[in-house]
Design an enzyme around this catalytic site. Sequence first.
Site, short mmCIF file in Angstrom:
data_model
loop_
_atom_site.label_atom_id
_atom_site.label_comp_id
_atom_site.label_asym_id
_atom_site.label_seq_id
_atom_site.Cartn_x
_atom_site.Cartn_y
_atom_site.Cartn_z
N GLY A 1 0.79 -1.23 0.00
CA GLY A 1 0.00 0.00 0.00
C GLY A 1 0.82 1.28 0.00
O GLY A 1 0.35 2.30 0.50
N LYS A 2 2.01 1.25 -0.59
CA LYS A 2 2.83 2.47 -0.64
C LYS A 2 2.14 3.58 -1.42
O LYS A 2 2.09 4.72 -0.98
CB LYS A 2 4.20 2.17 -1.27
CG LYS A 2 5.13 1.32 -0.43
CD LYS A 2 6.52 1.23 -1.04
CE LYS A 2 6.54 0.63 -2.43
NZ LYS A 2 6.10 -0.80 -2.44
N THR A 3 1.65 3.23 -2.62
CA THR A 3 1.05 4.26 -3.46
C THR A 3 -0.24 4.78 -2.85
O THR A 3 -0.50 5.99 -2.85
CB THR A 3 0.81 3.71 -4.88
OG1 THR A 3 2.06 3.26 -5.43
CG2 THR A 3 0.22 4.77 -5.79
N LYS B 1 9.06 9.01 -7.95
CA LYS B 1 9.28 7.57 -7.85
C LYS B 1 10.52 7.26 -8.68
O LYS B 1 10.43 7.16 -9.91
CB LYS B 1 8.07 6.78 -8.34
CG LYS B 1 8.17 5.28 -7.99
CD LYS B 1 6.86 4.57 -8.23
CE LYS B 1 6.98 3.07 -7.96
NZ LYS B 1 7.04 2.75 -6.53
N THR C 1 9.31 -0.85 -11.78
CA THR C 1 9.42 -2.00 -12.68
C THR C 1 8.02 -2.52 -13.03
O THR C 1 7.03 -2.09 -12.45
CB THR C 1 10.26 -3.12 -12.04
OG1 THR C 1 9.59 -3.62 -10.88
CG2 THR C 1 11.64 -2.62 -11.65
N GLU D 1 8.63 7.75 -3.39
CA GLU D 1 8.14 6.39 -3.15
C GLU D 1 9.15 5.36 -3.65
O GLU D 1 9.59 5.40 -4.80
CB GLU D 1 6.80 6.17 -3.84
CG GLU D 1 6.19 4.81 -3.54
CD GLU D 1 4.88 4.59 -4.25
OE1 GLU D 1 4.78 3.64 -5.05
OE2 GLU D 1 3.94 5.37 -4.02
#
Length: 217
Positions: free
Chosen positions: A15-17, A38, A42, A115
């Site tokens: 849940g970083k984004t 960011k 990838t 991020e």
Amino acid sequence: MSKRIFVTATNTNIGKTYTSTLLIGALSRMGLRVGVYKPIETGVTALPPDGNTLFQTAVSYNPALAALSVKDIVTLQWPLPAAPFVANGGKEIDFTLFDKALAKIEALCDVVIIEGAGGLMVPIDEKSMMIDLPRYFQATTLLVTHCALGCINDTLLSIKALEDARLPFIWGLNCRPQETTFDITSLPYFQHRFDPVFRIDHDIDTIAKVLLDTITH
């Protein structure tokens, strides 16, 4: 240099984004111009999905960022959904590329959310891992952890890594709807061990304030 916050997690798909988008809103409500970055994404075959979400959310609060493009927000993109070391064939990465990209973003903001990719021990190249980025960027870290069974182990391992590296950080729990047993199986330990215990969805405004206080001090 603007204030810098590095968002990482205990693993990929934690849940970083999601957390970063909430943090954009919280910091914006505090009257700050928020930028996003960011460095690496990838699994990109066309538009970088996480980077584009960050960019579009940030532009909605800070229209000056519309002068940039998503390519300015995500410096390195590779199609293979793997650790950067693997996706880039083990080649060395020139971190000065990140400095140049950040300079363009920071000209338009007071604070930038950076991020990471995956978790702290994801290899970037032969010399560096994701945990090396917050020190490189001189950023305070927000660690996002999950609420499924096993979150105690995962959280403590990541906290130990940050503490051993002597990096300033705070952490918060991103509890998703399917993680229904957390209050019974894991929360009692966290409440015993830590005070306060932040939840990303409920406490994002407090998290934003604590992060800024940590940067200030």
